[in-house]
Design a protein around this motif. Sequence first.
Motif, short mmCIF file in Angstrom:
data_model
loop_
_atom_site.label_atom_id
_atom_site.label_comp_id
_atom_site.label_asym_id
_atom_site.label_seq_id
_atom_site.Cartn_x
_atom_site.Cartn_y
_atom_site.Cartn_z
N VAL A 12 0.98 -1.39 -0.16
CA VAL A 12 0.09 -0.14 -0.19
C VAL A 12 0.94 1.38 0.08
CG1 VAL A 12 -0.29 0.19 2.54
CG2 VAL A 12 -2.09 1.13 1.17
N GLN A 13 0.41 2.28 -0.47
CA GLN A 13 1.13 3.78 -0.59
C GLN A 13 0.92 4.13 0.83
OE1 GLN A 13 -0.36 5.91 -3.91
NE2 GLN A 13 1.55 5.18 -5.06
N ALA A 14 1.83 5.15 1.19
CA ALA A 14 1.90 5.62 2.30
C ALA A 14 0.62 6.60 2.48
CB ALA A 14 3.13 6.89 2.64
N LEU A 86 -0.97 4.73 7.09
CA LEU A 86 -0.04 3.93 7.17
C LEU A 86 1.47 4.78 6.50
CD1 LEU A 86 -1.36 0.49 5.77
CD2 LEU A 86 -0.07 0.78 7.85
N LYS A 87 2.56 4.34 7.16
CA LYS A 87 3.89 4.99 7.08
C LYS A 87 5.12 4.16 6.56
CE LYS A 87 2.97 8.21 10.92
NZ LYS A 87 3.63 8.32 12.37
N PRO A 88 5.70 4.44 5.84
CA PRO A 88 6.80 3.53 5.35
C PRO A 88 7.38 2.65 6.66
CG PRO A 88 7.15 5.55 3.99
CD PRO A 88 6.13 5.59 5.21
N ASP A 90 6.13 1.57 8.84
CA ASP A 90 5.08 0.32 9.39
C ASP A 90 5.43 -0.76 8.69
OD1 ASP A 90 2.65 2.79 9.43
OD2 ASP A 90 3.54 1.88 11.27
N THR A 91 6.33 -0.61 7.60
CA THR A 91 6.56 -2.21 6.49
C THR A 91 7.18 -2.93 7.71
OG1 THR A 91 6.88 -0.78 4.66
CG2 THR A 91 8.01 -2.85 4.94
N THR A 122 3.77 -4.15 3.36
CA THR A 122 4.96 -3.07 2.77
C THR A 122 4.10 -1.80 2.52
OG1 THR A 122 5.91 -5.12 1.76
CG2 THR A 122 6.33 -2.91 1.03
N VAL A 123 4.92 -0.68 2.93
CA VAL A 123 4.20 0.69 2.70
C VAL A 123 5.17 1.24 1.85
CG1 VAL A 123 3.39 2.68 3.73
CG2 VAL A 123 3.10 0.65 4.94
N SER A 124 4.79 1.72 0.87
CA SER A 124 5.87 2.37 -0.14
C SER A 124 5.49 4.16 -0.15
CB SER A 124 5.59 2.04 -1.54
OG SER A 124 4.22 2.38 -1.93
N SER A 125 6.73 4.92 -0.28
CA SER A 125 6.76 6.15 -0.10
C SER A 125 6.38 6.96 -1.05
CB SER A 125 7.96 6.71 0.43
OG SER A 125 9.04 6.23 -0.42
#
Length: 125
Positions: A12-14, A86-88, A90-91, A122-125
């Motif tokens: 998911v994206q940030a 969500l934040k990166p 949190d990955t 996985t959280v992408s920035s």
Amino acid sequence: QVQLAESGGGLVQAGGSLRLSCEASGRTSRISRMGWFRQAPGREREFAAAITWTGGMTFYADSVKGRFTISRENAKNTVTLQMNSLKPEDTSLYYCAVDESPSYRSGDERGYEYWGQGTQVTVSS
């Protein structure tokens, strides 16, 4: 014995949201507390959230407070972790765990007897 099956992880994206679920099976009558822990690569496993099976009292790590919500559905032996904003950072690999006889604080993994295999977030920035 208690078996745990996690689901709901993904990419998911940030700023986005994900919902993790964990279903317990087996000797579920002794569940006292269920929790979510997480482990990022190269780091130790850390506490995220927990909930008591009777009463539904919740506990959160400071890093997720206000963004994550843990809930339970006793009839389905399921605990859910709703993760918002969500934040990166949190990955992690997220683990569900069961505590049958609380002897430690909710955030102490030593108190949890059964663990799931984990689901990747996985959280992408």
